[in-house]
Structures are given as C-alpha cells and as structure tokens.
Design an enzyme around this catalytic site. Structure first.
Site, mmCIF file in Angstrom:
data_model
loop_
_atom_site.group_PDB
_atom_site.id
_atom_site.type_symbol
_atom_site.label_atom_id
_atom_site.label_comp_id
_atom_site.label_asym_id
_atom_site.label_seq_id
_atom_site.Cartn_x
_atom_site.Cartn_y
_atom_site.Cartn_z
ATOM 1 N N GLU A 124 1.053 -1.032 -0.142
ATOM 2 C CA GLU A 124 -0.045 0.076 -0.004
ATOM 3 C C GLU A 124 0.811 1.097 0.110
ATOM 4 O O GLU A 124 2.057 1.339 0.472
ATOM 5 C CB GLU A 124 -1.244 0.210 1.122
ATOM 6 C CG GLU A 124 -2.393 1.419 1.111
ATOM 7 C CD GLU A 124 -3.452 1.082 1.496
ATOM 8 O OE1 GLU A 124 -3.352 0.266 2.883
ATOM 9 O OE2 GLU A 124 -4.386 1.575 1.770
ATOM 10 N N ASP A 157 1.233 4.082 1.673
ATOM 11 C CA ASP A 157 1.840 4.558 2.158
ATOM 12 C C ASP A 157 2.917 3.899 2.915
ATOM 13 O O ASP A 157 4.433 4.900 3.754
ATOM 14 C CB ASP A 157 1.160 4.787 3.474
ATOM 15 C CG ASP A 157 0.178 3.443 3.839
ATOM 16 O OD1 ASP A 157 -0.031 2.648 3.333
ATOM 17 O OD2 ASP A 157 -0.396 3.567 5.307
ATOM 18 N N HIS A 206 -4.087 -6.294 6.416
ATOM 19 C CA HIS A 206 -5.395 -5.922 5.763
ATOM 20 C C HIS A 206 -5.476 -5.996 3.966
ATOM 21 O O HIS A 206 -6.131 -5.948 3.327
ATOM 22 C CB HIS A 206 -6.001 -5.354 6.218
ATOM 23 C CG HIS A 206 -5.012 -3.329 5.679
ATOM 24 N ND1 HIS A 206 -5.235 -2.315 5.129
ATOM 25 C CD2 HIS A 206 -3.700 -2.683 5.476
ATOM 26 C CE1 HIS A 206 -5.254 -1.235 4.292
ATOM 27 N NE2 HIS A 206 -4.037 -1.270 5.060
ATOM 28 N N ASP A 215 1.066 -3.450 8.994
ATOM 29 C CA ASP A 215 -0.031 -2.277 9.656
ATOM 30 C C ASP A 215 -0.673 -2.776 11.162
ATOM 31 O O ASP A 215 -1.912 -2.261 12.028
ATOM 32 C CB ASP A 215 -1.488 -2.566 8.900
ATOM 33 C CG ASP A 215 -0.671 -1.102 7.421
ATOM 34 O OD1 ASP A 215 0.011 0.084 7.443
ATOM 35 O OD2 ASP A 215 -1.304 -1.234 6.412
HETATM 36 FE FE1 FEO Z 1 -2.186 -0.718 4.173
HETATM 37 FE FE2 FEO Z 1 -0.653 1.345 6.218
HETATM 38 O O1 FEO Z 1 -1.087 0.482 4.910
#
Ligand code: FEO
Length: 408
Positions: free
Chosen positions: A83, A85, A148, A167
C-alpha cells in the site's frame, strides 16, 4: 547534525520513518492526530531497510538513515506491504540506494508490479525459513494475507526479538514520542482502538486466527514495531491481548445512538431514547452527525453492544449523512449488536424503514419496531421513544447475561 535523526529501537534496529503531522483524512478515516509512516533499519551487513514511507516523505526518511549509516551501505529492502503509505517512495528509494535485494511476499511481488509497472526483480520470501541478513542476524517472515491486504506480511528479527508488524498493532498518531510507554495510556488506547475499528474490524475473524497462529509460532517478540504510530517496547503482549478482545466483539453495556436532524425533532427523539437506555442500565453515547465523523462512529462501536440510528425523511430518503455512515459501517461489518431505527417525518416517513433494512444487512438484532413520529414529537411520542430505549436496553441485558453464562 541533521534535523531528522534515527532513533534506536533495539541493539540492531533503528527507527528511520517520517511523521505526517498534518494528515486528517486516510481514505475516509478521519485521522484527527495525523500519523507516522514507520521504516526501520536493521544493522546487518549489508544494512537492511524494513519498509519505506509515503511519497513525499522520502527525504525525511533518507535523512534519518544518513544520520546513522552511509546510505551506500543499505543494500537490502524488505517490503512488507505494497500500500502506497509504505511503498509510495520505494521506486525512488530503490533508484537512489540501488539495493541488491528487495524481499517481498509472493503476493507482494505482484502488488508492487501492479503499482509501479517497474519490471524490477524482487525476491519472494517463504514463511518459516530463516533469511541470513549478515553480521550474524537473520529474519523470518510470517505471511498475514488480508491483514489487511493480500500481500501483507510480518518480518521477525530473531536476534533482537523484534516483530515488524506492518499495519497490525499500529495507530494513526503523529507524535514526537516513538514508544507507546512515553504516551498517556488513555491516548494510545483510544488511537489504537480507533485504528482497529476503522481498518481491521471487518477482518476480525482473520485477526483471531492470526493471533492463534502467532502464539503457535512461539516467536515471543520482546518488541513489536508497527508501521504507524508508536513502537511497543514494554509489554507488547498488552496490544496483542487488546486485539484479541476487539476481534471477539463481545457485547457490552455501551449503546451508540447516531442521528441527524432537520428541525430538532429527531434530535429530541434521540434524547428521549437515550433516557430509556440509561434507565435500563446502559451507557449512552449520543453521536449527532453535526459533530461526529463516520470514523468516530466506527470507533465508538468497537466496544459497544447496541447501535440505534435516527433520521428524518427528506425527499423520501434518509439523510445523506446517515446513508454515509451506514455505507461505511456496512464495509466494516461490526458484529453482535442490538439496535433500532427511529425518526421524525412530515408525510412520507420512508427513512426509518430504509434504516431498518440497512441494520438487518449489518446483522443488527432489531430489539424494537422502528419508531417514526410525525412532525414534532409530543409528550406521548417522547414516552414511546423512552420505551424504545428501554426495550433495547432489555435486549442488551439478555445478551450480556447469555454471554456471561457462556463464559462461565
Ligand atoms: Fe495498508 Fe498502512 O497501509
């Protein structure tokens, strides 16, 4: 001396992440206190970087790395999760550092390719094997699919007993404190719960299974280092235990009453319903949507036993604010809730039935028939609201008793 310094986490691990003080929205989740994107250095030979940061924060991360080691010595990158981030800066970081190895899960390889279309060689790691990182250090990987994302994994540094949990066990909290034990317990508990409610709640059955699997692996981490928020260096078992409790979603005495209002009639109904819930021994959290965000509602629901939703009818529909919350909750799938719908109306009154339909989809146990009152509620109408609150409280009590019996 750099403005941005690395911070020691353990003998061979440094925090080299970035702090996003201004973030207030994380794909629909209101992050009232910002966040951090945590990346870590393992002082192996060559040096290993665990995860990167969101695009735009690369310079801060590289400055922290450079405060501790020569950038040219970082030759391994572990990417626990694709992801943006955590991987947004990965292509640029890889161009600058020219790592010899990028370690990912099998699903991570595909996810990174689909994000960056970079045709880059990455190395897929397998769960259970020890990966030699040099300097006498080694890592193991734990695949955590759908925690996730399909590609998510944990990395475990055996020598320091540090679990890089990506995460999981994180929170959105910008802070100068890098460790949970430097924060007020009420603050980290609130933000960790808010994060669980808004990110991990729909995955609760997977969380329960993962916690069992982690216990079976007997890793025994002394430190849990997530990719958001503070590091758990003292009693990391506390946040693991909380995850077990949150995943179970056992009934509680808390009733969350969510409503919006046009001319204060539904607002008065909510207040009278709250009186009934209180009289029935429940703790009431009123959440008028004039002052609550959808993610505030999700956070309150995490340790709740009931959800009551009220809306006036406007143009034959429930209020858009209520539809927004219900759509959001449908995705988060809170479980084991009792509830009811209510609302004031002028001539159509469709909102209450529409809310009931949505609550049924959420598998909320409707403890009372939806209550709709015309225009402005009179004393008799308000008494009916109070009675509705008492009915819901009675069903909550039954559930609490059944749960207590089931748990001896
Ligand atoms: Fe699933 Fe902090 O990104």
């Amino acid at each position: 001396m750099s403005a941005f310094e690395a911070i020691r986490v353990s003998e061979h691990v440094l925090w080299v992440g970035a702090i996003d003080w201004g973030l207030r929205d994380f794909h629909g989740y209101a992050t009232h206190r910002g966040t951090t994107y945590n990346a870590y250095l393992i002082l192996s030979d060559p040096i290993t970087l665990v995860d990167t940061v969101k695009a735009g924060f690369k310079s801060e991360m590289l400055a922290r790395i450079a405060s501790a080691v020569e950038l040219s010595k970082v030759k391994v990158i572990i990417s626990n999760h694709a992801e943006m981030d955590h991987s947004g800066s990965l292509p640029e970081v890889a161009r600058e550092l020219q790592p010899g190895r990028i370690l990912v899960s099998a699903q991570g390889k595909e996810a990174l390719e689909r994000h960056f279309h970079w045709g880059r060689e990455v190395e897929v790691v397998r769960e259970g094997e020890r990966y030699d990182l040099g300097a006498g250090l080694g890592a193991r990987f734990v695949e955590t699919p759908m925690l996730h994302w399909p590609d998510s994994m944990f990395t475990y540094l055996e020598e320091d007993a540090v679990l890089f949990s990506n995460d999981a066990f994180g929170m959105h909290l910008a802070s100068g404190a890098r460790f949970a034990d430097q924060l007020e317990p009420e603050l980290w508990r609130e933000e960790a719960a808010r994060y669980y409610a808004n990110i991990l709640l729909p995955l609760s059955p997977i969380v329960t299974k993962l916690l069992g699997r982690l216990a079976g692996l007997k890793l025994g981490p002394r430190i849990i280092a997530p990719d958001h928020g503070p590091v758990w260096r003292r009693h990391p078992e506390n946040i693991v235990r909380l995850y077990g409790e949150w995943a179970a979603q056992a009934p509680t005495r808390k009733a969350v009453v969510v409503h919006d209002t046009m001319w204060k009639s539904t607002d008065r109904m909510a207040a009278a319903i709250g009186e009934g819930l209180s009289a029935g021994g429940m703790l009431v959290r009123q959440m008028p949507l004039s002052g609550a965000h959808r993610s505030d509602v999700a956070a309150e629901l995490l340790e709740a036993g009931a959800l009551l939703v009220g809306s006036p009818t406007i143009n034959n529909q429930m209020f858009p604010t209520i539809a927004d919350v219900l759509t959001y909750l449908k995705g988060l799938r809170p479980r084991n809730l009792v509830g009811a719908a209510f609302g004031s109306y002028g001539w159509g009154g469709q909102a209450v039935g529409q809310i009931e339909e949505q609550l049924r989809e959420l598998k909320v146990d409707l403890a009372a028939e939806g209550l709709k009152l015309p225009y402005v509620p009179d004393e008799e109408g308000l008494a009916r609201c109070r009675a509705l609150g008492e009915q819901v409280a009675a069903r909550m009590s039954e559930r609490l008793e059944a749960n207590a019996r089931a748990n001896g």
